[in-house]
Design an enzyme around this catalytic site. Structure first.
Site, PDB file in Angstrom:
ATOM      1  N   THR A  73      18.816   4.239 -83.635  1.00 11.15           N
ATOM      2  CA  THR A  73      18.895   3.217 -82.588  1.00 11.15           C
ATOM      3  C   THR A  73      17.503   3.002 -81.998  1.00 11.15           C
ATOM      4  O   THR A  73      16.605   3.841 -82.194  1.00 11.15           O
ATOM      5  CB  THR A  73      19.855   3.651 -81.459  1.00 11.15           C
ATOM      6  N   PRO A  74      17.328   1.907 -81.237  1.00  9.31           N
ATOM      7  CA  PRO A  74      16.012   1.656 -80.625  1.00  9.31           C
ATOM      8  C   PRO A  74      15.516   2.823 -79.777  1.00  9.31           C
ATOM      9  O   PRO A  74      14.327   3.142 -79.792  1.00  9.31           O
ATOM     10  CB  PRO A  74      16.260   0.419 -79.758  1.00  9.31           C
ATOM     11  N   TYR A 129      20.285  17.187 -71.422  1.00  6.30           N
ATOM     12  CA  TYR A 129      21.134  16.258 -72.183  1.00  6.30           C
ATOM     13  C   TYR A 129      22.423  16.950 -72.626  1.00  6.30           C
ATOM     14  O   TYR A 129      23.523  16.451 -72.391  1.00  6.30           O
ATOM     15  CB  TYR A 129      20.345  15.761 -73.401  1.00  6.30           C
TER      16      TYR A 129
HETATM   17  P1  NAD Z   1      19.914   3.099 -76.630  1.00  5.66           P
HETATM   18  O1  NAD Z   1      19.418   4.220 -75.782  1.00  5.66           O
HETATM   19  O2  NAD Z   1      19.168   2.626 -77.807  1.00  5.66           O
HETATM   20  O3  NAD Z   1      20.275   1.864 -75.720  1.00  5.66           O
HETATM   21  C1  NAD Z   1      20.937   2.076 -74.559  1.00  5.66           C
HETATM   22  C2  NAD Z   1      21.054   0.878 -73.642  1.00  5.66           C
HETATM   23  O4  NAD Z   1      21.291   1.486 -72.379  1.00  5.66           O
HETATM   24  C3  NAD Z   1      19.826   0.001 -73.448  1.00  5.66           C
HETATM   25  O5  NAD Z   1      20.169  -1.355 -73.691  1.00  5.66           O
HETATM   26  C4  NAD Z   1      19.476   0.230 -71.968  1.00  5.66           C
HETATM   27  O6  NAD Z   1      19.000  -0.940 -71.311  1.00  5.66           O
HETATM   28  C5  NAD Z   1      20.785   0.679 -71.384  1.00  5.66           C
HETATM   29  N1  NAD Z   1      20.681   1.440 -70.144  1.00  5.66           N
HETATM   30  C6  NAD Z   1      19.726   2.338 -69.788  1.00  5.66           C
HETATM   31  N2  NAD Z   1      19.947   2.782 -68.548  1.00  5.66           N
HETATM   32  C7  NAD Z   1      21.085   2.179 -68.102  1.00  5.66           C
HETATM   33  C8  NAD Z   1      21.817   2.240 -66.888  1.00  5.66           C
HETATM   34  N3  NAD Z   1      21.403   3.000 -65.856  1.00  5.66           N
HETATM   35  N4  NAD Z   1      22.941   1.489 -66.774  1.00  5.66           N
HETATM   36  C9  NAD Z   1      23.353   0.715 -67.800  1.00  5.66           C
HETATM   37  N5  NAD Z   1      22.691   0.604 -68.971  1.00  5.66           N
HETATM   38  C10 NAD Z   1      21.560   1.329 -69.115  1.00  5.66           C
HETATM   39  O7  NAD Z   1      21.347   3.565 -77.072  1.00  5.66           O
HETATM   40  P2  NAD Z   1      21.891   4.587 -78.134  1.00  5.66           P
HETATM   41  O8  NAD Z   1      20.833   5.440 -78.759  1.00  5.66           O
HETATM   42  O9  NAD Z   1      22.768   3.782 -78.958  1.00  5.66           O
HETATM   43  O10 NAD Z   1      22.719   5.571 -77.210  1.00  5.66           O
HETATM   44  C11 NAD Z   1      23.916   5.174 -76.613  1.00  5.66           C
HETATM   45  C12 NAD Z   1      24.690   6.394 -76.217  1.00  5.66           C
HETATM   46  O11 NAD Z   1      24.937   7.187 -77.361  1.00  5.66           O
HETATM   47  C13 NAD Z   1      24.012   7.302 -75.195  1.00  5.66           C
HETATM   48  O12 NAD Z   1      24.979   7.818 -74.302  1.00  5.66           O
HETATM   49  C14 NAD Z   1      23.471   8.410 -76.074  1.00  5.66           C
HETATM   50  O13 NAD Z   1      23.305   9.610 -75.366  1.00  5.66           O
HETATM   51  C15 NAD Z   1      24.554   8.521 -77.106  1.00  5.66           C
HETATM   52  N6  NAD Z   1      24.161   9.172 -78.350  1.00  5.66           N
HETATM   53  C16 NAD Z   1      23.136   8.654 -79.078  1.00  5.66           C
HETATM   54  C17 NAD Z   1      22.758   9.298 -80.247  1.00  5.66           C
HETATM   55  C18 NAD Z   1      21.615   8.786 -81.080  1.00  5.66           C
HETATM   56  O14 NAD Z   1      21.158   9.514 -81.960  1.00  5.66           O
HETATM   57  N7  NAD Z   1      21.137   7.559 -80.864  1.00  5.66           N
HETATM   58  C19 NAD Z   1      23.434  10.447 -80.656  1.00  5.66           C
HETATM   59  C20 NAD Z   1      24.491  10.937 -79.897  1.00  5.66           C
HETATM   60  C21 NAD Z   1      24.841  10.275 -78.733  1.00  5.66           C
END
Ligand code: NAD
Length: 247
Positions: free
Chosen positions: A183-184, A148
């Site tokens: 987040t979910p 990651y």
């Molecule tokens: P999430 O993982 O809860 O939801 C992500 C969405 O991505 C889902 O609706 C899923 O259907 C969709 N998805 C999965 N594979 C996919 C694909 N191949 N093409 C298109 N859509 C796809 O989202 P989140 O936790 O809000 O994370 C979003 C972004 O933020 C990610 O890049 C994650 O790495 C980053 N991020 C999250 C956090 C955290 O703590 N949640 C922290 C830092 C960065």
């Protein structure tokens, strides 16, 4: 309201979490939002919640679909590459498949989308690309986030390079680097770790100096700012938003 009036925004992974909240926030600021995801049900629920949001199925690991989709859509003012996948574990836990999957979703998808959307932005002489990185990247070494963090560091390099190449042509590109956000998918990852769930949550919360996790709304506010002309002098930066985690 109206901070994004007249702008057309494309968002990936808008079905849940940060992408979903950002789609709603951009729409409430007057943008026309095209929200994409691989989850049709999630997209239908989002479209039902907000009239200004149009939805489309788009898997960021399918470059041919991305090209066909973007060329059919015409120019965008804003691209928010939000899709990302978290592989949990060290290098020893990360087989070739997990490594490849991490790059396919987190980096290759972003490459394909930026490349598809940039010509339209350059033709208009304006555009803002926002790429989802993380504090777990080149910013901070975090245990058990090997693949990651490697991919999220690549996102920073990709964003800075695009920013440098197009800085004189009206297109800005920034990376956002959140700490731990509720987040979910975080809930799913907590469940996947098994064991005492309260203790796992406590661990995630304790590494945040504010004593709480971030909310998707707090990230969406940064996305709106970077999408808007309020940030017109800002490009090529890593916007850390982490409740003081990396401080
Ligand atoms: P999430 O993982 O809860 O939801 C992500 C969405 O991505 C889902 O609706 C899923 O259907 C969709 N998805 C999965 N594979 C996919 C694909 N191949 N093409 C298109 N859509 C796809 O989202 P989140 O936790 O809000 O994370 C979003 C972004 O933020 C990610 O890049 C994650 O790495 C980053 N991020 C999250 C956090 C955290 O703590 N949640 C922290 C830092 C960065």
């Amino acid at each position: 309201s109206g901070r994004l009036q007249g702008k057309r925004c494309l968002i990936t992974a808008a079905g849940a979490g940060i992408g979903r909240e950002s789609a709603l926030a951009c729409a409430s600021e007057g943008a026309r939002v095209l929200a994409t995801d691989i989850d049709a049900q999630a997209l239908a629920a989002l479209a039902a919640e907000c009239e200004a949001i149009e939805t489309h199925l788009l898997d960021v690991t399918r470059p041919a679909d991305i090209d066909a989709f973007v060329s059919a859509q015409g120019a965008f003012d804003v691209l928010f590459n939000c899709a990302g996948y978290v592989h949990q574990g060290s290098i020893l836990d990360c087989d070739a498949e997990a490594w490849r999957r991490s790059f396919a979703i987190n980096v290759d998808g972003m490459y394909a989308l930026c490349r598809a959307v940039l010509p339209g932005m350059l033709a208009q002489g304006r555009g803002s690309i926002i790429n989802m990185s993380s504090v777990a990247s080149s910013i901070k070494g975090v245990p058990n986030r090997f693949a990651y963090s490697t991919t999220k560091a690549a996102v920073i390099g990709l964003s800075k390079a695009i920013a440098a190449d197009f800085v004189t042509r009206g297109v800005r590109c920034n990376a956002i680097c959140p700490g731990t956000i509720k987040t979910p998918s975080l809930s799913e990852r907590v469940a996947a770790l098994g064991g005492d769930q309260d203790a796992v949550w406590k661990g995630f919360i304790e590494r945040q100096p504010m004593g709480r996790l971030g909310e998707p709304k707090e990230i969406a506010a940064l996305v709106v700012y970077l999408a808007s002309d309020e940030s017109s002098f800002t490009t090529g930066q890593t916007h850390i938003i982490d409740g003081g985690w990396s401080n």
